[in-house]
Design a protein around this motif. Sequence first.
Motif, PDB file in Angstrom:
ATOM      1  N   ARG A 130       0.860  -1.187   0.000  1.00 29.74           N
ATOM      2  CA  ARG A 130       0.000   0.000   0.000  1.00 29.74           C
ATOM      3  C   ARG A 130       0.892   1.230   0.000  1.00 29.74           C
ATOM      4  O   ARG A 130       1.763   1.386   0.858  1.00 29.74           O
ATOM      5  CB  ARG A 130      -0.892  -0.030   1.243  1.00 29.74           C
ATOM      6  N   LEU A 132       1.295   5.652  -0.939  1.00 28.97           N
ATOM      7  CA  LEU A 132       0.615   6.938  -1.058  1.00 28.97           C
ATOM      8  C   LEU A 132       1.521   7.861  -1.869  1.00 28.97           C
ATOM      9  O   LEU A 132       2.733   7.893  -1.667  1.00 28.97           O
ATOM     10  CB  LEU A 132       0.368   7.522   0.334  1.00 28.97           C
ATOM     11  N   ALA A 142      -3.688   7.050  -3.871  1.00 24.97           N
ATOM     12  CA  ALA A 142      -3.502   5.904  -2.981  1.00 24.97           C
ATOM     13  C   ALA A 142      -3.445   4.670  -3.870  1.00 24.97           C
ATOM     14  O   ALA A 142      -4.253   4.517  -4.783  1.00 24.97           O
ATOM     15  CB  ALA A 142      -4.662   5.792  -1.996  1.00 24.97           C
ATOM     16  N   GLU A 143      -2.477   3.806  -3.620  1.00 24.63           N
ATOM     17  CA  GLU A 143      -2.245   2.680  -4.523  1.00 24.63           C
ATOM     18  C   GLU A 143      -2.192   1.351  -3.774  1.00 24.63           C
ATOM     19  O   GLU A 143      -1.690   1.283  -2.651  1.00 24.63           O
ATOM     20  CB  GLU A 143      -0.899   2.876  -5.246  1.00 24.63           C
ATOM     21  N   LEU A 144      -2.720   0.313  -4.423  1.00 24.41           N
ATOM     22  CA  LEU A 144      -2.464  -1.051  -3.977  1.00 24.41           C
ATOM     23  C   LEU A 144      -1.656  -1.719  -5.085  1.00 24.41           C
ATOM     24  O   LEU A 144      -2.092  -1.764  -6.237  1.00 24.41           O
ATOM     25  CB  LEU A 144      -3.773  -1.812  -3.740  1.00 24.41           C
ATOM     26  N   ASP A 195      -9.404   4.547   0.833  1.00 21.36           N
ATOM     27  CA  ASP A 195      -8.697   5.478  -0.047  1.00 21.36           C
ATOM     28  C   ASP A 195      -9.124   6.912   0.243  1.00 21.36           C
ATOM     29  O   ASP A 195      -8.296   7.827   0.290  1.00 21.36           O
ATOM     30  CB  ASP A 195      -8.999   5.172  -1.523  1.00 21.36           C
ATOM     31  N   ARG A 197     -10.145   8.261   2.893  1.00 20.20           N
ATOM     32  CA  ARG A 197      -9.558   8.775   4.128  1.00 20.20           C
ATOM     33  C   ARG A 197      -8.139   9.266   3.859  1.00 20.20           C
ATOM     34  O   ARG A 197      -7.760  10.361   4.260  1.00 20.20           O
ATOM     35  CB  ARG A 197      -9.551   7.667   5.190  1.00 20.20           C
ATOM     36  N   GLU A 198      -7.370   8.465   3.128  1.00 20.46           N
ATOM     37  CA  GLU A 198      -5.984   8.859   2.873  1.00 20.46           C
ATOM     38  C   GLU A 198      -5.867  10.036   1.924  1.00 20.46           C
ATOM     39  O   GLU A 198      -4.901  10.778   1.956  1.00 20.46           O
ATOM     40  CB  GLU A 198      -5.192   7.667   2.332  1.00 20.46           C
ATOM     41  N   ASP A 200      -8.051  12.466   1.789  1.00 25.41           N
ATOM     42  CA  ASP A 200      -8.733  13.626   2.349  1.00 25.41           C
ATOM     43  C   ASP A 200     -10.003  13.971   1.565  1.00 25.41           C
ATOM     44  O   ASP A 200     -10.322  15.140   1.342  1.00 25.41           O
ATOM     45  CB  ASP A 200      -7.769  14.835   2.364  1.00 25.41           C
ATOM     46  N   MET A 225      -3.075  -0.787  -8.759  1.00 24.93           N
ATOM     47  CA  MET A 225      -4.344  -0.077  -8.890  1.00 24.93           C
ATOM     48  C   MET A 225      -4.263   1.177  -8.043  1.00 24.93           C
ATOM     49  O   MET A 225      -4.266   1.113  -6.817  1.00 24.93           O
ATOM     50  CB  MET A 225      -5.492  -0.972  -8.449  1.00 24.93           C
ATOM     51  N   THR A 227      -5.608   5.083  -7.143  1.00 25.78           N
ATOM     52  CA  THR A 227      -6.782   5.950  -7.122  1.00 25.78           C
ATOM     53  C   THR A 227      -6.324   7.397  -7.004  1.00 25.78           C
ATOM     54  O   THR A 227      -5.777   7.784  -5.968  1.00 25.78           O
ATOM     55  CB  THR A 227      -7.660   5.567  -5.909  1.00 25.78           C
TER      56      THR A 227
ATOM     57  N   MET B   1      -3.185  15.835   7.502  1.00 25.72           N
ATOM     58  CA  MET B   1      -3.367  15.674   6.061  1.00 25.72           C
ATOM     59  C   MET B   1      -4.588  16.463   5.603  1.00 25.72           C
ATOM     60  O   MET B   1      -5.690  15.950   5.528  1.00 25.72           O
ATOM     61  CB  MET B   1      -3.559  14.183   5.766  1.00 25.72           C
ATOM     62  N   GLY B   2      -4.385  17.754   5.412  1.00 18.11           N
ATOM     63  CA  GLY B   2      -5.514  18.572   5.000  1.00 18.11           C
ATOM     64  C   GLY B   2      -6.224  19.164   6.194  1.00 18.11           C
ATOM     65  O   GLY B   2      -5.810  18.997   7.338  1.00 18.11           O
ATOM     66  N   THR B   4      -9.535  18.769   6.968  1.00 21.35           N
ATOM     67  CA  THR B   4     -10.759  18.134   7.464  1.00 21.35           C
ATOM     68  C   THR B   4     -10.426  17.005   8.424  1.00 21.35           C
ATOM     69  O   THR B   4      -9.285  16.581   8.552  1.00 21.35           O
ATOM     70  CB  THR B   4     -11.588  17.575   6.296  1.00 21.35           C
ATOM     71  N   LEU B   6     -11.517  13.687   8.430  1.00 21.87           N
ATOM     72  CA  LEU B   6     -12.270  12.591   7.822  1.00 21.87           C
ATOM     73  C   LEU B   6     -12.263  11.327   8.669  1.00 21.87           C
ATOM     74  O   LEU B   6     -13.132  10.495   8.541  1.00 21.87           O
ATOM     75  CB  LEU B   6     -11.718  12.296   6.428  1.00 21.87           C
ATOM     76  N   GLU B   7     -11.266  11.187   9.517  1.00 25.12           N
ATOM     77  CA  GLU B   7     -11.208   9.986  10.346  1.00 25.12           C
ATOM     78  C   GLU B   7     -12.505   9.796  11.129  1.00 25.12           C
ATOM     79  O   GLU B   7     -12.916   8.690  11.437  1.00 25.12           O
ATOM     80  CB  GLU B   7     -10.035  10.058  11.334  1.00 25.12           C
ATOM     81  N   ARG B 253     -10.508  -3.095  -8.427  1.00 22.50           N
ATOM     82  CA  ARG B 253     -10.364  -2.608  -7.072  1.00 22.50           C
ATOM     83  C   ARG B 253     -11.383  -3.198  -6.107  1.00 22.50           C
ATOM     84  O   ARG B 253     -11.840  -2.527  -5.184  1.00 22.50           O
ATOM     85  CB  ARG B 253     -10.504  -1.072  -7.088  1.00 22.50           C
TER      86      ARG B 253
END
Lengths: 255, 255
Positions: A130, A132, A142-144, A195, A197-198, A200, A225, A227, B1-2, B4, B6-7, B253
Amino acid sequence: MGTTQLESVPEPKYWHLKTVISEALDSDFAVGEILPNERDLAARFGVARATLRQALEQLELEGRLQRRRGVGTTVAPPRMGVDVSTTQHAWPADSGQGAWESLDCSTAVPPLAVTRLLETEAEEETHTVRRLRAGHGQPVAAELLYVPVSSVPELSSIDASSGPARARAVLRELQRLDLEGQDRAVELGSARADDARELDRLPGAPVLVVTTRYFSAGRTAAVSMATYRADTCRLTFGDSGDLEISHNGQERRAS
Amino acid sequence: MGTTQLESVPEPKYWHLKTVISEALDSDFAVGEILPNERDLAARFGVARATLRQALEQLELEGRLQRRRGVGTTVAPPRMGVDVSTTQHAWPADSGQGAWESLDCSTAVPPLAVTRLLETEAEEETHTVRRLRAGHGQPVAAELLYVPVSSVPELSSIDASSGPARARAVLRELQRLDLEGQDRAVELGSARADDARELDRLPGAPVLVVTTRYFSAGRTAAVSMATYRADTCRLTFGDSGDLEISHNGQERRAS
């Protein structure tokens, strides 16, 4: 041309409003500025709030506006160009061009879609790295990265069993392979919760999904993959060095 | 991270529903099949119609469903791979690879954004060729190709003054130039009314906007802005021949 009769469909009501607001953004607002609330905006333009909201959604889709929880609606900066060309002919690497950071690695049977892309046996496990990607200090992707266990047989059991160190060990083993080629596809998707969440963003936000296959020894040795945020990113593919398309999102395809 | 938090944002209500419907599409429905109406679907899944509608919108964004006026909501076929790689090193051509058709050509001062991309003088006119690209018998992209008048000085006044013949004359003149390179960018946009009509979509529908700059004699000789349907297309970029990513949109995905 299809089954519908679009010729008879008039432009939606909010369309003209979108153009009017877009011009107002150019003349009356600065990048980063917070827009008045919906009630005030609806009054200013003399429209119903539902119509206003549709126009704002459209402008967000086009990258002109950003809506952020706890902040409100702001005027978006030009989208940043993010290089995703395949011309580099390189394995994914940590902190290389494009500032990728490895976050974690796990080993499990991947989703069926990945198995199909890798053309592995249904039950073959992959290492899933994973990562970023950041650009201008912001998260952009964000990548897998799925690497079949058989692609990196030398991965040692004395390597860390999880975490960034494990991820870097998998990438290091990939580098040993002879990269024969890669291909890439881009399509529209919506952000999964993790994704989002990471990145934002909110879950379900439109994203650009970039799928890459890496080929080695006549087979698919890894699949990525990734995003990308669709609101802030413009994906660039160049064969002419570092040239980058310099216009900003708001101005593309003006009529 | 930004800015907001979001968590602290839970997954939206419709998210689980989306997954449930997605599984139902796999098991209970065939490609092209028309879904029951919203009232019946809401009852089937035991949710409010507003929640259902959000889930359906999300599935449409992900290419799983298509909503067509006068037909209803149908199960979408896998997205088709459309090659947009820059590896062909060729000028745009009529009816070449990818089945582009020239529709029309006009000559006028282009929008400011195009002038910037072309780096032409503010008042220099361009020939604007309008083309349509088809794949598997369906329209997949609508394009405006901007060619500065100075790029094709040999364009004869005896050529047709408008229409497809004029468009083909402009393309023919471009072929005479030495193509030194091109670059390409992909970003999310929304369909303008005229593009939407040609693509059999509604105005404002999400589209993938592909901007290409063609370089010749040390300058930008032409700029293409092509609007691809985001619901039916997956844009492919390959450096490995004609390989095409074979998975369909619905399965990318999976988690």
